[in-house]
Every structure is written in structure tokens, then in C-alpha cells.
Design a protein around this motif. Structure first.
Motif: not given
Length: 187
Positions: A1-9, A45-49
């Protein structure tokens, strides 16, 4: 999974307290607006991973609501990101792009742009000031406790207030300069 700033937020928001996708979008509106169409795929994606868990909450007369919370793996991922260097800030603002080229129009166009921006910024200033006042009244100890997430939120509201007030001041200066230039041209 690729993380971007929004994902971290999203992880940072969920570490504060479990929320639905809708509530995450509302929370992001203050700092880094995002659309539901961005947030729901990130949550999936966060849940799947294994970075977040999801619980179904029953609601009367409405479909069940999914409430997400961060797992220990998700918290570790966010902690690792906090040890990296942030990317240089990028400001994408259509208003600034329009100001850059407004010289090709009549002077009234610049005046309209600046007045509209000032009105918008005054509304934002009221919004951030109210949010900060509610935090200060509701959590007076937490907002000064470095280890409280409310402290960090207070810092961001304070920064937004300062930046917004400065932009209002800039708008006032531009309007004064514009009025002076018009009087000089008409004389």
C-alpha cells in the motif's frame, strides 16, 4: 500500500478517536480538505492491510455506520512517518494564479477578487477562532499538555488564525493601494 500525507492524516485523526468516513472528512475540512471519494478508498485499503479495524454501528432508520479505529500496526506506521522529513510545502491556490494575471482585465476585476477573498478569509477567521475558543473552554488543561492531541490541534488552529489574519491584512493593503492608484490615474 502506498501512503500519502492524506493517508497519514486519516491515521492521526483515528488515533484521536474512532470515527466514520464522514466524520473524517469533516475533521479534515479544517486543515487539509478532502472529499469522501478520497477518504473511503483510503479507509478500505487501510483496513485491508491491517492498519485500521472497522466496526459496524447500528443506527435507527439509517444504514449501519462503519466506525474505524487504528491498529497497533497503523500507529507504528504513523510513528515511523513522524521521524521522516516533510516534503516542501506546495501552495495551489487558484486565487493567487488569478491575481498573477488580473492585469489584463479592468481594475474592477482585481478589486472584486480581493474583496471576495477578504470576505472568505473573514469567514474562515471566525470559524477557526470559534473552534479554538470551544477547545479552550472545553479542555483547558489538555490544550497546554504536550502529550495531548488537543495541544497539537490547538497549535494548528492558532497557526490558521495567524495566517488568515495576515491574509486579511494583505487584502486591506491591496485595496488601499488599488484605491490610491485609481485616484492617481483619475487625477
Amino acid at each position: 500500500m502506498i501512503f500519502n500525507t492524506t493517508t497519514y492524516l486519516v491515521l492521526g485523526i483515528l488515533l484521536r478517536e474512532p470515527k466514520s468516513g464522514y466524520d473524517i472528512v469533516k475533521e479534515l475540512a479544517s486543515f487539509r480538505p478532502a472529499k469522501s471519494s478520497q477518504i473511503y478508498p483510503i479507509l478500505a485499503k487501510l483496513e485491508a492491510n491491517g492498519f485500521v479495524d472497522c466496526t459496524q454501528v447500528q443506527q435507527d432508520g439509517k444504514p449501519n455506520k462503519k466506525v474505524y479505529s487504528v491498529t497497533s500496526t497503523g500507529k507504528a506506521k504513523l510513528e515511523a512517518w513522524l521521524d521522516t522529513e516533510p516534503e516542501p510545502p506546495v501552495i495551489r491556490d487558484d486565487f493567487l494564479s488569478m491575481v498573477y494575471s488580473v492585469w489584463i482585465k479592468e481594475p474592477e476585476t482585481l478589486e472584486r477578487l480581493i474583496k471576495d477573498r477578504k470576505t472568505y478569509m473573514e469567514q474562515r477567521l471566525d470559524f477557526f477562532t470559534e473552534k479554538l475558543a470551544v477547545m479552550e473552554a472545553s479542555f483547558p488543561a489538555d490544550i497546554h499538555n504536550f502529550y495531548s492531541w488537543r495541544h497539537c490541534t490547538r497549535l494548528l488552529y492558532s497557526r490558521r488564525i495567524a495566517m488568515t489574519a495576515q491574509e486579511i491584512e494583505w487584502c486591506n493593503d491591496v485595496l488601499k493601494d488599488h484605491a490610491l492608484a485609481r485616484r492617481t490615474t483619475e487625477a
